[in-house]
Design a protein around this motif. Structure first.
Motif, mmCIF file in Angstrom:
data_model
loop_
_atom_site.group_PDB
_atom_site.id
_atom_site.type_symbol
_atom_site.label_atom_id
_atom_site.label_comp_id
_atom_site.label_asym_id
_atom_site.label_seq_id
_atom_site.Cartn_x
_atom_site.Cartn_y
_atom_site.Cartn_z
ATOM 1 N N ALA A 36 0.812 -1.215 0.000
ATOM 2 C CA ALA A 36 0.000 0.000 0.000
ATOM 3 C C ALA A 36 0.846 1.265 0.000
ATOM 4 N N LYS A 37 1.985 1.239 0.693
ATOM 5 C CA LYS A 37 2.794 2.442 0.856
ATOM 6 C C LYS A 37 3.867 2.605 -0.218
ATOM 7 N N THR A 38 3.893 1.696 -1.171
ATOM 8 C CA THR A 38 4.868 1.788 -2.261
ATOM 9 C C THR A 38 4.161 2.279 -3.516
ATOM 10 N N SER A 39 4.657 3.354 -4.101
ATOM 11 C CA SER A 39 4.044 3.897 -5.310
ATOM 12 C C SER A 39 4.787 3.403 -6.555
ATOM 13 N N ILE A 40 4.079 3.372 -7.662
ATOM 14 C CA ILE A 40 4.732 2.960 -8.906
ATOM 15 C C ILE A 40 5.786 3.979 -9.324
ATOM 16 N N ARG A 41 5.594 5.224 -8.909
ATOM 17 C CA ARG A 41 6.590 6.247 -9.234
ATOM 18 C C ARG A 41 7.894 5.958 -8.490
ATOM 19 N N ASP A 42 7.771 5.555 -7.213
ATOM 20 C CA ASP A 42 8.965 5.204 -6.439
ATOM 21 C C ASP A 42 9.711 4.038 -7.101
ATOM 22 N N ALA A 52 5.553 4.438 -17.295
ATOM 23 C CA ALA A 52 4.860 3.731 -18.372
ATOM 24 C C ALA A 52 5.400 2.318 -18.573
ATOM 25 N N SER A 53 6.654 2.101 -18.228
ATOM 26 C CA SER A 53 7.239 0.772 -18.407
ATOM 27 C C SER A 53 6.588 -0.247 -17.482
ATOM 28 N N ILE A 54 6.101 0.198 -16.320
ATOM 29 C CA ILE A 54 5.398 -0.725 -15.416
ATOM 30 C C ILE A 54 4.112 -1.192 -16.060
ATOM 31 N N SER A 55 3.393 -0.264 -16.681
ATOM 32 C CA SER A 55 2.171 -0.647 -17.391
ATOM 33 C C SER A 55 2.488 -1.575 -18.560
ATOM 34 N N TYR A 57 5.061 -3.729 -18.987
ATOM 35 C CA TYR A 57 5.510 -5.075 -18.621
ATOM 36 C C TYR A 57 4.547 -5.810 -17.695
ATOM 37 N N PHE A 58 3.839 -5.068 -16.835
ATOM 38 C CA PHE A 58 3.070 -5.739 -15.776
ATOM 39 C C PHE A 58 1.608 -5.323 -15.690
ATOM 40 N N GLY A 59 1.197 -4.343 -16.450
ATOM 41 C CA GLY A 59 -0.188 -3.891 -16.416
ATOM 42 C C GLY A 59 -0.432 -2.798 -15.399
ATOM 43 N N ASP A 60 -0.171 -3.097 -14.132
ATOM 44 C CA ASP A 60 -0.354 -2.121 -13.061
ATOM 45 C C ASP A 60 0.455 -2.561 -11.848
ATOM 46 N N LYS A 61 0.265 -1.869 -10.726
ATOM 47 C CA LYS A 61 1.041 -2.185 -9.519
ATOM 48 C C LYS A 61 0.718 -3.571 -8.993
ATOM 49 N N VAL A 62 -0.540 -3.966 -9.092
ATOM 50 C CA VAL A 62 -0.931 -5.309 -8.647
ATOM 51 C C VAL A 62 -0.229 -6.373 -9.480
ATOM 52 N N GLY A 63 -0.195 -6.151 -10.790
ATOM 53 C CA GLY A 63 0.480 -7.095 -11.667
ATOM 54 C C GLY A 63 1.968 -7.196 -11.360
#
Length: 234
Positions: A36-42, A52-55, A57-63
């Motif tokens: 919960a306390k970790t952001s995709i920006r971090d 955008a690379s997270i989206s 390769y993985f879709g979102d933070k859950v992925g």
């Protein structure tokens, strides 16, 4: 054909490097701060890439979080097809199982400690990923191991003692991941090089075989005790 190779290999290698950097950065941050306390920006910043690379390769933070748990570098899958092979040699089957505990440590003790910390955090702050891991990986591996032991012990179904034996064998590998402080304090050379880990794996297989042999002898003794105590029919 050969002239095309440099143009295709480099992007693939680069993409794999970016994906792994994201996994490594996410592992460290999720283990330290929680989901919960970790952001995709971090994560993107720590991985030296863009959000955008997270989206991609993985879709979102859950992925990404699920991918961290499933990363074969830190959580290699137990080869169920090997354990379920009818004519599988017991020693080889045990080695395949125990190797899944040993191999991740070759990535480095620090990385694996982060992974264990992440697992403990997930248990304390559940998101559902640990339950998914239990249902799709841990329980199936346990049951495949039980079936292999039943074949060796010539049993039709696993009883309480077989399940106890599976847990005992698994605990040999689990100790490698939860006892790092003890290894460091008592005998760090046990696990400080790939060669030392290979030797440790050989020993674990020997210990596991001894546990199986002890269970086989216990069962034989129990049967003999029943036979000798049963009066002969008139």
């Amino acid at each position: 054909m050969s002239t095309d190779q440099p143009h295709t290999a480099a992007p693939v290698t680069e993409a794999l490097g970016a994906r792994n950097r994201l996994l490594d950065a996410a592992l460290l941050l999720f283990a330290e701060k929680g989901f919960a306390k970790t952001s995709i920006r971090d994560i993107a910043q720590a991985a030296h890439t863009n959000v955008a690379s997270i989206s991609y390769y993985f879709g979102d933070k859950v992925g990404l979080y699920r991918a961290v748990f499933a990363d074969p570098r830190t959580n290699p899958p137990v080869p169920l097809e090997v354990l379920d092979t009818a004519d599988m040699d017991l020693a080889q089957g045990l080695r395949s199982l125990l190797e899944s505990f040993v191999m991740p440590l070759k990535q480095g003790q620090g990385i694996q400690q982060c992974y264990m910390k992440l697992c403990f955090r997930e248990m304390l702050e559940p998101t559902g990923v640990w339950q998914h891991e239990l249902e799709t990986s841990i329980v199936p591996a346990h049951m495949a191991m039980a079936r292999m032991l039943c074949r060796h012990l010539q049993l039709h179904d696993a009883d309480v003692a077989v399940h106890r034996l599976v847990f005992a064998i698994n605990s040999l590998g689990v100790m490698l991941h939860v006892g790092n402080d003890l290894y460091t304090r008592i005998c760090p050379s046990l696990v400080d090089t790939p060669q030392a880990l290979d030797a440790y794996l050989d020993s674990l297989v020997t210990y596991a075989l001894a546990l199986v042999d002890a269970e086989a002898r216990r069962r034989t003794a129990a049967v003999q005790a029943v036979v000798t105590s049963t009066p002969l029919a008139p």
